[in-house]
Motif scaffolding. Structure first.
Motif, PDB file in Angstrom:
ATOM      1  N   LEU A   1       0.825  -1.206   0.000  1.00 48.58           N
ATOM      2  CA  LEU A   1       0.000   0.000   0.000  1.00 48.58           C
ATOM      3  C   LEU A   1       0.858   1.256   0.000  1.00 48.58           C
ATOM      4  N   GLU A   2       1.936   1.248   0.807  1.00 50.45           N
ATOM      5  CA  GLU A   2       2.802   2.432   0.897  1.00 50.45           C
ATOM      6  C   GLU A   2       3.502   2.704  -0.425  1.00 50.45           C
ATOM      7  N   SER A   3       3.947   1.647  -1.081  1.00 54.66           N
ATOM      8  CA  SER A   3       4.603   1.813  -2.367  1.00 54.66           C
ATOM      9  C   SER A   3       3.639   2.374  -3.410  1.00 54.66           C
ATOM     10  N   LEU A   4       2.422   1.847  -3.430  1.00 60.23           N
ATOM     11  CA  LEU A   4       1.431   2.331  -4.385  1.00 60.23           C
ATOM     12  C   LEU A   4       1.055   3.779  -4.098  1.00 60.23           C
ATOM     13  N   ALA A   5       0.930   4.143  -2.807  1.00 61.30           N
ATOM     14  CA  ALA A   5       0.577   5.520  -2.442  1.00 61.30           C
ATOM     15  C   ALA A   5       1.665   6.490  -2.897  1.00 61.30           C
ATOM     16  N   THR A   6       2.920   6.086  -2.727  1.00 59.19           N
ATOM     17  CA  THR A   6       4.037   6.942  -3.123  1.00 59.19           C
ATOM     18  C   THR A   6       4.035   7.175  -4.634  1.00 59.19           C
ATOM     19  N   ARG A   7       3.647   6.126  -5.392  1.00 55.51           N
ATOM     20  CA  ARG A   7       3.654   6.233  -6.842  1.00 55.51           C
ATOM     21  C   ARG A   7       2.354   6.800  -7.402  1.00 55.51           C
ATOM     22  N   ALA A   8       1.378   7.075  -6.532  1.00 55.12           N
ATOM     23  CA  ALA A   8       0.071   7.545  -7.000  1.00 55.12           C
ATOM     24  C   ALA A   8       0.086   9.002  -7.429  1.00 55.12           C
ATOM     25  N   GLN A   9       1.156   9.740  -7.098  1.00 54.75           N
ATOM     26  CA  GLN A   9       1.320  11.130  -7.507  1.00 54.75           C
ATOM     27  C   GLN A   9       0.154  12.008  -7.062  1.00 54.75           C
ATOM     28  N   GLY A  10      -0.317  11.751  -5.850  1.00 52.60           N
ATOM     29  CA  GLY A  10      -1.337  12.620  -5.271  1.00 52.60           C
ATOM     30  C   GLY A  10      -2.758  12.284  -5.641  1.00 52.60           C
ATOM     31  N   SER A  11      -2.984  11.244  -6.454  1.00 52.18           N
ATOM     32  CA  SER A  11      -4.367  10.899  -6.802  1.00 52.18           C
ATOM     33  C   SER A  11      -5.100  10.311  -5.608  1.00 52.18           C
ATOM     34  N   TRP A  12      -4.358   9.756  -4.650  1.00 54.67           N
ATOM     35  CA  TRP A  12      -4.932   9.292  -3.389  1.00 54.67           C
ATOM     36  C   TRP A  12      -3.840   9.251  -2.332  1.00 54.67           C
ATOM     37  N   VAL A  13      -4.232   9.174  -1.084  1.00 54.48           N
ATOM     38  CA  VAL A  13      -3.290   9.160   0.020  1.00 54.48           C
ATOM     39  C   VAL A  13      -3.620   8.003   0.947  1.00 54.48           C
ATOM     40  N   LEU A  14      -2.598   7.454   1.605  1.00 57.59           N
ATOM     41  CA  LEU A  14      -2.781   6.321   2.512  1.00 57.59           C
ATOM     42  C   LEU A  14      -2.741   6.809   3.956  1.00 57.59           C
ATOM     43  N   ALA A  15      -3.779   6.501   4.725  1.00 55.03           N
ATOM     44  CA  ALA A  15      -3.851   6.837   6.149  1.00 55.03           C
ATOM     45  C   ALA A  15      -3.758   5.551   6.955  1.00 55.03           C
ATOM     46  N   LYS A  16      -2.692   5.394   7.738  1.00 53.21           N
ATOM     47  CA  LYS A  16      -2.454   4.175   8.506  1.00 53.21           C
ATOM     48  C   LYS A  16      -2.930   4.365   9.938  1.00 53.21           C
ATOM     49  N   ILE A  17      -3.746   3.418  10.416  1.00 53.60           N
ATOM     50  CA  ILE A  17      -4.337   3.519  11.747  1.00 53.60           C
ATOM     51  C   ILE A  17      -4.097   2.227  12.512  1.00 53.60           C
ATOM     52  N   ASP A  18      -3.402   2.326  13.627  1.00 52.43           N
ATOM     53  CA  ASP A  18      -3.167   1.197  14.526  1.00 52.43           C
ATOM     54  C   ASP A  18      -4.443   0.979  15.340  1.00 52.43           C
ATOM     55  N   VAL A  19      -5.126  -0.144  15.144  1.00 52.23           N
ATOM     56  CA  VAL A  19      -6.417  -0.366  15.807  1.00 52.23           C
ATOM     57  C   VAL A  19      -6.277  -0.495  17.315  1.00 52.23           C
ATOM     58  N   ASP A  20      -5.100  -0.909  17.800  1.00 51.26           N
ATOM     59  CA  ASP A  20      -4.897  -0.991  19.240  1.00 51.26           C
ATOM     60  C   ASP A  20      -4.725   0.399  19.845  1.00 51.26           C
ATOM     61  N   ALA A  21      -4.038   1.291  19.135  1.00 42.86           N
ATOM     62  CA  ALA A  21      -3.808   2.644  19.634  1.00 42.86           C
ATOM     63  C   ALA A  21      -5.033   3.533  19.442  1.00 42.86           C
ATOM     64  N   SER A  22      -5.884   3.206  18.476  1.00 47.36           N
ATOM     65  CA  SER A  22      -7.068   4.026  18.173  1.00 47.36           C
ATOM     66  C   SER A  22      -8.310   3.136  18.101  1.00 47.36           C
ATOM     67  N   PRO A  23      -8.707   2.544  19.210  1.00 44.72           N
ATOM     68  CA  PRO A  23      -9.823   1.589  19.180  1.00 44.72           C
ATOM     69  C   PRO A  23     -11.157   2.196  18.792  1.00 44.72           C
ATOM     70  N   ARG A  24     -11.347   3.492  19.067  1.00 42.06           N
ATOM     71  CA  ARG A  24     -12.636   4.104  18.709  1.00 42.06           C
ATOM     72  C   ARG A  24     -12.808   4.164  17.195  1.00 42.06           C
ATOM     73  N   ILE A  25     -11.709   4.386  16.482  1.00 47.60           N
ATOM     74  CA  ILE A  25     -11.790   4.377  15.020  1.00 47.60           C
ATOM     75  C   ILE A  25     -12.132   2.964  14.531  1.00 47.60           C
ATOM     76  N   ALA A  26     -11.490   1.974  15.115  1.00 49.58           N
ATOM     77  CA  ALA A  26     -11.781   0.590  14.741  1.00 49.58           C
ATOM     78  C   ALA A  26     -13.251   0.270  14.993  1.00 49.58           C
ATOM     79  N   GLN A  27     -13.785   0.757  16.095  1.00 45.39           N
ATOM     80  CA  GLN A  27     -15.195   0.522  16.405  1.00 45.39           C
ATOM     81  C   GLN A  27     -16.094   1.208  15.379  1.00 45.39           C
ATOM     82  N   ALA A  28     -15.729   2.427  14.981  1.00 48.11           N
ATOM     83  CA  ALA A  28     -16.542   3.159  14.009  1.00 48.11           C
ATOM     84  C   ALA A  28     -16.620   2.415  12.684  1.00 48.11           C
TER      85      ALA A  28
END
Length: 317
Positions: free
Chosen positions: A97-124
């Motif tokens: 995913l990181e490699s593809l995001a880097t080569r996407a030239q801004g057409s999309w961005v990758l947001a990485k979320i650790d579910v243990d550190a951010s459990p409310r996001i995982a719940q959502a």
């Protein structure tokens, strides 16, 4: 996924945290990390610049979710990578995913979320297994997949999403025009009316019927699971807690239901984790699935839920 996952609570929480941080000399609340704390770093996460939208890969937490995901998705497709440090498949998928995001030239961005550190996001996002990747546009989930996929499969998946959003995101024909609000699903309304009237069996039947036709309807699936638990737990003989044999999977799962209904979640989780440790194949899968369903009945930030998730991971891996 649009309409099935409600991310508004995360935005409201971020607003509240921002207001809290702006109060002079205000100490952080005990249940809230200090503003500006370290962000969770995904396996191999980087900040390689994209062509036109800043970093191609972002580490996102509860505190930065609104700005880095919801607001950013108004102008740019955001792929959310839900991962955890203990997850082996996550470490296979993330570099792709990181490699593809880097080569996407801004057409999309990758947001990485650790579910243990951010459990409310995982719940959502109603996360049941990871890795899970969710595409966000204009503040709403529009597509998702679980598990590891090849670079070619992910590229095709993203290209299909971008093609469909061409007239929605800025730069498309619609120049960011807002989507029409979705009308309430009359089937969900009918099920909720039965639920409010105390017709639990009828409501459950309605929710199941929706899921049978639309397996991806997360809201109906969640409502069905909650009702299934209550009705199932009430049908058990409370004595099962004492009489269940250690090797009787059905009896141990029933005992866990009774313990949970008796406000003893730690003991309920321990019962099922013990089953996971000593079983294999279908029995182990059934126990693991039941435990994940029970987790969803609680705030994912509850300490006993976090502890049980880690113990389950240890038992599985």
């Amino acid at each position: 996924m649009s309409g099935a996952v409600d991310l508004s609570a995360l935005k409201e929480r971020a607003d509240a945290q921002r207001q809290q941080a702006q109060r002079p000399a205000a100490a952080p609340r005990a249940d809230q990390p200090p503003n500006g704390g370290p962000a969770g770093g995904g396996p191999g996460a980087s900040s390689t610049p994209g062509a036109s939208s800043g970093p191609a890969v972002l580490d996102v937490t509860d505190e930065t979710f609104e700005a880095e995901v919801l607001e950013r998705s108004q102008r740019q497709l955001v792929l959310v990578d839900l991962w955890a440090e203990w997850c082996g498949p996550c470490k296979q998928l993330s570099p792709v995913l990181e490699s593809l995001a880097t080569r996407a030239q801004g057409s999309w961005v990758l947001a990485k979320i650790d579910v243990d550190a951010s459990p409310r996001i995982a719940q959502a996002f109603r996360v049941q297994s990871i890795p899970m990747v969710v595409a966000i546009a204009q503040g709403q989930p529009v597509a998702a997949f679980n598990g590891v996929r090849s670079e070619a499969e992910i590229t095709q998946w993203v290209d299909d999403i971008l093609a469909q959003l061409g007239d929605v995101l800025p730069g498309g024909d619609g120049a960011g025009a807002a989507a029409e609000p979705e009308a309430d699903d009359p089937r969900m309304v009918a099920a909720e009316e039965k639920l409010n009237a105390g017709d639990f069996d009828g409501a459950l039947a309605d929710y199941r019927a929706i899921v049978e036709v639309e397996p991806e309807n997360i809201e109906a699936a969640s409502a069905a699971r909650n009702l299934e638990f209550v009705l199932r737990a009430q049908a058990h003989d409370p004595a099962i807690v004492e009489t269940a044999a250690p090797t009787d999977v059905d009896a141990q799962l029933a005992a866990a239901d009774v313990l949970l209904m008796s406000q003893r979640p730690e003991e309920a989780f321990d019962r099922i984790i013990a089953v996971v440790k000593v079983t294999a194949g279908d029995d182990r899968t059934r126990a693991r699935t039941r435990l994940l369903e029970l987790f969803e009945l609680f705030d994912p930030a509850e300490p006993f839920v976090i502890t049980a998730r880690r113990r389950l991971a240890t038992a599985l891996y």
